[in-house]
Design an enzyme around this catalytic site. Structure first.
Site, PDB file in Angstrom:
ATOM      1  N   PRO A 262       7.080   0.198  -9.903  1.00  0.00           N
ATOM      2  CA  PRO A 262       8.549   0.073  -9.902  1.00  0.00           C
ATOM      3  C   PRO A 262       9.043  -1.347  -9.693  1.00  0.00           C
ATOM      4  CG  PRO A 262       7.804   0.990  -7.828  1.00  0.00           C
ATOM      5  CD  PRO A 262       6.569   0.800  -8.659  1.00  0.00           C
ATOM      6  N   CYS A 263       8.849  -2.182 -10.675  1.00  0.00           N
ATOM      7  CA  CYS A 263       9.280  -3.574 -10.540  1.00  0.00           C
ATOM      8  C   CYS A 263      10.800  -3.687 -10.534  1.00  0.00           C
ATOM      9  CB  CYS A 263       8.678  -4.432 -11.648  1.00  0.00           C
ATOM     10  SG  CYS A 263       9.053  -3.864 -13.298  1.00  0.00           S
ATOM     11  N   HIS A 264      11.488  -2.620 -10.967  1.00  0.00           N
ATOM     12  CA  HIS A 264      12.954  -2.664 -10.931  1.00  0.00           C
ATOM     13  C   HIS A 264      13.471  -2.582  -9.496  1.00  0.00           C
ATOM     14  CE1 HIS A 264      11.583   1.495 -11.275  1.00  0.00           C
ATOM     15  NE2 HIS A 264      12.653   1.858 -10.615  1.00  0.00           N
TER      16      HIS A 264
END
Length: 294
Positions: A262-264
DNA sequence: GGAATCATGTGAT
DNA sequence: ATCACATGATTCC
């Protein structure tokens, strides 16, 4: 075989019913971002999209599981700061932690990951067969890439950007063999956007192909619970290189399995959404969408 | 307050 | 070697 021939766009299978809603959501987010000072009302936005407000309301609820108003709130800087967990009152903080402990452990327990050895990384994908295919998703057309060890890549294409998107991914492992195989990628596409279906018995298998530093960063991303966010410098601290926040930013930006890793959920220290490889609009969409899940 | 500037680690060329 | 960054803190107006 040319790149365009490798990507057969006509064979995409519709797996997520809400997939076609993303285009509407994308336009709304962009309107709001463009003149956020004027705070255009739902009516104005619906008007500009040539839709009725009720129609738009329906689309949103279907897509986000969230009313438009709640969704719009989820996209503000204010909310982003809350995600960082800095502004919670002590009492709320505790109940928040408790409430999140379930979904929070989700990634930890239900995603198994293994990393490629440094040797394999240096080979730039040599000897590796990567099967790929495009599938509709809640965030637009999604490119799924898998190896026999699990999900290796997940990317997103804007309209007409399918070849560019594939190229972006393929040049990360230039020596790999690429084979389009929608039958193989479809089961992954079906599961990826339904985290509630990941389970300990049948975890989502992912394989991280990157440098040692990148893998440490990506592994720490996997530990961010749904509904929370961290800063780039938080990650730098966590991996024991407190002055490397900028390097962390670069590594986060090279995450090949977006959404699943989950780089967001990585934000600037101010709470600002500083960047996203697949477009800031998509980052806002993901955070808003997740706000409707927790 | 916001623009300009600096220190900074990593990976690609 | 050099360069581009999905950063962050400091220093100027």
């Amino acid at each position: 075989m040319t790149l365009a021939q490798q990507i057969d766009l006509s064979r995409t299978t519709d797996i997520t019913p809400s997939g076609s809603d993303y285009e509407t959501v994308r336009q709304v987010i962009e309107m709001l971002t463009l003149d956020y000072q004027r705070q255009p009302s739902l009516e104005m936005i619906a008007d500009r999209l040539g839709q009725s407000p009720t129609q738009l309301q329906k689309t949103f609820t279907r897509w986000a599981g969230l009313s438009p108003k709640a969704f719009l709130q989820a996209v503000t800087l204010d909310h982003a700061k809350r995600l960082l967990g800095r502004e919670e009152l002590p009492l709320l903080e505790t109940s928040l932690e408790l409430g999140l402990s379930g979904p929070g452990r989700l990634h930890d327990l239900f995603v198994t990951h293994e990393a490629m050895s440094p040797g394999e990384w240096k080979a730039r994908g040599a000897g590796l067969t990567i099967r790929h295919g495009y599938h509709p998703s809640p965030f637009g057309l999604a490119l799924v890439m898998i190896t026999d060890r699990g999900l290796a890549g997940l990317a997103f294409a804007d309209d007409g950007g399918e070849v560019a998107c594939f190229d972006d991914m393929a040049k990360r492992w230039p020596n790999a063999d690429y084979v389009e195989d929608l039958d193989a990628t479809a089961p992954f596409a079906a599961r990826v956007f339904h985290p509630e279906r990941w389970s300990a018995e049948e975890p989502l298998r992912v394989v991280l192909i990157g440098s040692d530093f990148q893998i440490r960063v990506w592994e720490s991303l996997l530990e961010i619970p749904l509904g929370r966010a961290v800063t780039y410098s938080d990650i730098a601290q966590k991996i024991g290189q407190p002055t490397a926040s900028r390097a962390v930013g670069a590594a986060v930006g090279r995450n090949p399995i977006s959404f699943v890793v989950p780089c967001h959920r990585a934000l600037g220290k101010s709470g600002a959404l500083t960047g996203y490889h697949w477009g800031l609009t998509r980052k806002r969409a993901m955070l808003g969408w997740e706000a409707g899940k927790g």
